[in-house]
Write a protein that holds these residues in place. Structure first.
Motif, PDB file in Angstrom:
ATOM      1  N   ALA A  21       0.826  -1.216   0.000  1.00  0.00           N
ATOM      2  CA  ALA A  21       0.000   0.000   0.000  1.00  0.00           C
ATOM      3  C   ALA A  21       0.855   1.259   0.000  1.00  0.00           C
ATOM      4  O   ALA A  21       0.436   2.293  -0.508  1.00  0.00           O
ATOM      5  N   ARG A  22       2.066   1.185   0.558  1.00  0.00           N
ATOM      6  CA  ARG A  22       2.962   2.344   0.573  1.00  0.00           C
ATOM      7  C   ARG A  22       3.632   2.488  -0.782  1.00  0.00           C
ATOM      8  O   ARG A  22       3.954   1.510  -1.438  1.00  0.00           O
ATOM      9  N   GLY A  23       3.894   3.724  -1.154  1.00  0.00           N
ATOM     10  CA  GLY A  23       4.648   3.984  -2.368  1.00  0.00           C
ATOM     11  C   GLY A  23       6.125   3.691  -2.157  1.00  0.00           C
ATOM     12  O   GLY A  23       6.600   3.646  -1.019  1.00  0.00           O
ATOM     13  N   GLU A  69       8.441   5.484   0.491  1.00  0.00           N
ATOM     14  CA  GLU A  69       7.592   6.113   1.510  1.00  0.00           C
ATOM     15  C   GLU A  69       7.869   5.470   2.863  1.00  0.00           C
ATOM     16  O   GLU A  69       7.955   4.253   2.968  1.00  0.00           O
ATOM     17  N   PRO A  70       8.038   6.268   3.907  1.00  0.00           N
ATOM     18  CA  PRO A  70       8.359   5.686   5.224  1.00  0.00           C
ATOM     19  C   PRO A  70       7.198   4.885   5.798  1.00  0.00           C
ATOM     20  O   PRO A  70       6.040   5.086   5.418  1.00  0.00           O
ATOM     21  N   ALA A  71       7.538   3.993   6.695  1.00  0.00           N
ATOM     22  CA  ALA A  71       6.515   3.211   7.393  1.00  0.00           C
ATOM     23  C   ALA A  71       5.619   4.134   8.198  1.00  0.00           C
ATOM     24  O   ALA A  71       6.024   5.235   8.574  1.00  0.00           O
ATOM     25  N   ARG A  72       4.429   3.695   8.462  1.00  0.00           N
ATOM     26  CA  ARG A  72       3.482   4.514   9.212  1.00  0.00           C
ATOM     27  C   ARG A  72       3.815   4.505  10.698  1.00  0.00           C
ATOM     28  O   ARG A  72       3.897   3.449  11.317  1.00  0.00           O
TER      29      ARG A  72
END
Length: 71
Positions: free
Chosen positions: A33-35, A38-41
């Motif tokens: 789902a992350r680009g 892109e950092p982890a949530r």
């Protein structure tokens, strides 16, 4: 040509599976789902079992991961 294996999720399990298949003859695509980049949530902690550590040691990545800041 489509990949032989599609892994949905690049979290600990999906990433480890992809790493395990890296030296095989199958083609692998990982979807997340992350680009890219892109950092982890959030600031979530992750606990790994001893078995998970052994898998990562056998793949030669445990030392690299352990050297990361905050590891």
């Amino acid at each position: 040509m489509p990949p032989d294996v599609v892994i949905v999720g690049a979290g600990p399990v999906g990433a480890t599976l992809a790493l395990g298949l890296a030296d095989s003859e199958v083609t692998v695509t990982v979807l997340d789902a992350r680009g890219a980049g892109e950092p982890a949530r959030g600031e979530r902690s992750l606990a790994l079992s001893h078995g998970a550590r052994l898998i990562l040691e056998r793949r030669g990545v445990w030392g690299v991961l352990a050297e990361q800041a905050g590891a």
